[in-house]
Design a protein around this motif. Structure first.
Motif, mmCIF file in Angstrom:
data_model
loop_
_atom_site.group_PDB
_atom_site.id
_atom_site.type_symbol
_atom_site.label_atom_id
_atom_site.label_comp_id
_atom_site.label_asym_id
_atom_site.label_seq_id
_atom_site.Cartn_x
_atom_site.Cartn_y
_atom_site.Cartn_z
ATOM 1 N N SER A 1 50.050 31.497 36.541
ATOM 2 C CA SER A 1 51.347 31.876 37.109
ATOM 3 C C SER A 1 52.348 30.738 36.985
ATOM 4 O O SER A 1 53.529 30.964 36.698
ATOM 5 C CB SER A 1 51.179 32.272 38.581
ATOM 6 N N ARG A 2 51.891 29.516 37.209
ATOM 7 C CA ARG A 2 52.772 28.361 37.053
ATOM 8 C C ARG A 2 53.246 28.232 35.605
ATOM 9 O O ARG A 2 54.408 27.916 35.354
ATOM 10 C CB ARG A 2 52.039 27.082 37.478
ATOM 11 N N ARG A 3 52.351 28.467 34.664
ATOM 12 C CA ARG A 3 52.735 28.371 33.257
ATOM 13 C C ARG A 3 53.748 29.453 32.888
ATOM 14 O O ARG A 3 54.566 29.261 31.983
ATOM 15 C CB ARG A 3 51.494 28.472 32.370
ATOM 16 N N LEU A 4 53.682 30.582 33.581
ATOM 17 C CA LEU A 4 54.632 31.668 33.347
ATOM 18 C C LEU A 4 55.897 31.512 34.197
ATOM 19 O O LEU A 4 56.770 32.385 34.171
ATOM 20 C CB LEU A 4 53.960 33.014 33.638
ATOM 21 N N LYS A 5 55.946 30.425 34.987
ATOM 22 C CA LYS A 5 57.123 30.088 35.792
ATOM 23 C C LYS A 5 57.468 31.187 36.800
ATOM 24 O O LYS A 5 58.643 31.512 37.014
ATOM 25 C CB LYS A 5 58.333 29.784 34.889
ATOM 26 N N ARG A 6 56.441 31.744 37.426
ATOM 27 C CA ARG A 6 56.650 32.719 38.487
ATOM 28 C C ARG A 6 56.058 32.164 39.779
ATOM 29 O O ARG A 6 54.927 31.674 39.815
ATOM 30 C CB ARG A 6 55.995 34.061 38.160
ATOM 31 N N SER A 7 56.826 32.239 40.845
ATOM 32 C CA SER A 7 56.376 31.775 42.159
ATOM 33 C C SER A 7 55.637 32.913 42.855
ATOM 34 O O SER A 7 56.187 34.006 43.021
ATOM 35 C CB SER A 7 57.579 31.325 42.992
ATOM 36 N N CYS A 8 54.397 32.655 43.244
ATOM 37 C CA CYS A 8 53.558 33.715 43.814
ATOM 38 C C CYS A 8 52.821 33.200 45.047
ATOM 39 O O CYS A 8 52.664 31.994 45.251
ATOM 40 C CB CYS A 8 52.519 34.187 42.794
ATOM 41 N N SER A 9 52.392 34.137 45.863
ATOM 42 C CA SER A 9 51.414 33.838 46.903
ATOM 43 C C SER A 9 50.099 34.479 46.482
ATOM 44 O O SER A 9 50.074 35.383 45.645
ATOM 45 C CB SER A 9 51.883 34.376 48.259
ATOM 46 N N TYR A 10 48.982 34.008 47.058
ATOM 47 C CA TYR A 10 47.669 34.389 46.540
ATOM 48 C C TYR A 10 46.786 34.879 47.676
ATOM 49 O O TYR A 10 46.700 34.256 48.737
ATOM 50 C CB TYR A 10 47.026 33.199 45.822
ATOM 51 N N TYR A 11 46.096 35.990 47.409
ATOM 52 C CA TYR A 11 45.235 36.622 48.405
ATOM 53 C C TYR A 11 43.830 36.729 47.826
ATOM 54 O O TYR A 11 43.641 37.282 46.733
ATOM 55 C CB TYR A 11 45.768 38.006 48.774
ATOM 56 N N ALA A 12 42.861 36.213 48.559
ATOM 57 C CA ALA A 12 41.489 36.123 48.046
ATOM 58 C C ALA A 12 40.607 37.212 48.637
ATOM 59 O O ALA A 12 40.424 37.291 49.859
ATOM 60 C CB ALA A 12 40.898 34.752 48.378
ATOM 61 N N ALA A 13 40.066 38.051 47.772
ATOM 62 C CA ALA A 13 39.056 39.026 48.181
ATOM 63 C C ALA A 13 37.685 38.372 48.027
ATOM 64 O O ALA A 13 37.418 37.680 47.041
ATOM 65 C CB ALA A 13 39.152 40.276 47.302
ATOM 66 N N LEU A 14 36.819 38.574 49.010
ATOM 67 C CA LEU A 14 35.486 37.990 48.949
ATOM 68 C C LEU A 14 34.678 38.653 47.843
ATOM 69 O O LEU A 14 34.689 39.874 47.691
ATOM 70 C CB LEU A 14 34.767 38.159 50.288
ATOM 71 N N ALA A 15 33.979 37.840 47.072
ATOM 72 C CA ALA A 15 33.102 38.357 46.024
ATOM 73 C C ALA A 15 31.668 38.348 46.530
ATOM 74 O O ALA A 15 31.285 37.478 47.324
ATOM 75 C CB ALA A 15 33.225 37.496 44.769
ATOM 76 N N PRO A 16 30.845 39.315 46.105
ATOM 77 C CA PRO A 16 29.421 39.292 46.470
ATOM 78 C C PRO A 16 28.764 38.000 46.013
ATOM 79 O O PRO A 16 29.249 37.339 45.084
ATOM 80 C CB PRO A 16 28.850 40.515 45.732
ATOM 81 N N GLY A 17 27.644 37.647 46.644
ATOM 82 C CA GLY A 17 27.012 36.347 46.409
ATOM 83 C C GLY A 17 26.760 36.006 44.956
ATOM 84 O O GLY A 17 27.190 34.959 44.465
#
Length: 330
Positions: A277-293
């Motif tokens: 996203s930084r390389r594409l010059k877009r400002s974003c917020s990030y949301y993390a979904a838990l992944a199985p073990g």
């Protein structure tokens, strides 16, 4: 007495100056970490934190550390060996799987070579050239530290305050052979639906069709989102991407330039999404979904490997800095 002073004073002076230099370096890396995290460069910040802690810990307790590792060397050698066998075996397997789906033969053959060296290193530790074995173990330590920095940076990225997004971009993650969502992808969709509650946010579902998938991932995700009551006029589908980079490139093209974007992906994938996203010059917020073990472990190894490739020159510089630092400390 004068002769004794002449023999000892220079050593005492250089030791005192070296201690002062180590403390200055620790402070420098700590300040760098604060500045990097302030600018949301969490991976650089995490590396700096680990360097500051490592130098300070060595300065404060090098004798204790040396005794501890010497006394329990068999335990630590066993842990390191098991880790290298796991990582080495996974690299060989992962390289073989990727060779079936890519033309980048040299990269993945090289990756398998690294895996083979990792797998054999514990076996030949006491029969190979001393300088080469030390160099290989030090390199393993550097990349293990980098992996810890990656995990820490991913955790820090999740703690950043997030404004309410006007567009949520959900990144695809593969389908089962029957077209159902994998658990990893289902968790991303569930998080996105929860974030949409009581908002007017639009949602971009991003994912093309892989060679082993019956339909584009975006279509399967849309079906799951609609089943949970999200209106069709809030959905935007991106069905052409085949990689994370394409996910973001094609999705951002569907989003207004001044929109507040939130990216939903798995916890192990968060840092790479931010880098792109930084390389594409877009400002974003990030949301993390838990992944199985299992998905988390394998996904973390894969993403860390991808990040090493993306930051290759920085990694080479850090590795050389590590070599120089250890040569002075030991």
């Amino acid at each position: 007495m004068l002769g004794e002073w002449d023999d000892c004073a220079p050593n005492t002076f250089f030791k005192r100056e070296w201690v002062r230099l180590v403390w200055w370096l620790s402070g420098f890396f700590l300040i760098l970490a604060i500045g990097a995290c302030w600018r949301n460069h969490f991976w650089l910040g995490s590396y700096s934190v680990l360097l500051a802690l490592g130098l300070s810990g060595w300065q404060l307790g090098q004798d204790v550390i040396a005794i501890f590792f010497t006394r329990y060397w068999l335990f630590w050698f066993s842990i390191a060996s098991l880790s290298l066998w796991f990582v080495g075996g996974w690299l060989i397997y992962f390289g073989q799987q990727r060779l079936k789906h890519t033309q980048k033969q040299l990269i993945y053959r090289g990756l398998q070579g690294v895996g083979l060296v990792s797998f054999l290193l514990p076996i030949f530790t006491y029969v190979g050239p001393r300088w080469l074995i030390d160099l290989l173990w030090l390199s393993c330590g550097y990349f293990a530290g980098g992996f810890l920095a990656y995990i820490l940076a991913s955790l820090l990225l999740q703690l950043v305050p997030k404004p309410t997004p006007t567009y949520l971009v959900v990144l695809g993650s593969g389908l089962q052979p029957d077209g159902q969502l994998t658990q990893t992808l289902s968790n991303r969709v569930q998080l996105a639906v929860a974030l949409l509650t009581n908002t007017t946010s639009q949602i971009v579902l991003s994912g093309g069709q892989g060679a082993d998938e019956p339909e584009p991932e975006a279509i399967a995700m849309a079906r799951a989102v609609r089943a949970q009551g999200v209106a069709a006029d809030r959905l935007h589908l991106e069905t052409q991407s085949t990689s994370t980079w394409e996910n973001l490139c094609f999705s951002f093209a569907l989003v207004p330039a001044n929109a507040q974007i939130g990216i939903v992906t798995s916890n192990f994938h968060l840092l790479r999404a931010q880098l792109y996203s930084r390389r594409l010059k877009r400002s974003c917020s990030y949301y993390a979904a838990l992944a199985p073990g299992k998905a988390f472990i394998l996904g973390s190894l894969r993403d860390y490997l991808a990040l090493l490739v993306l930051t290759g020159w920085w990694q080479l510089s850090g590795w050389l800095l590590c070599l120089v630092t250890v040569c002075f400390l030991v």
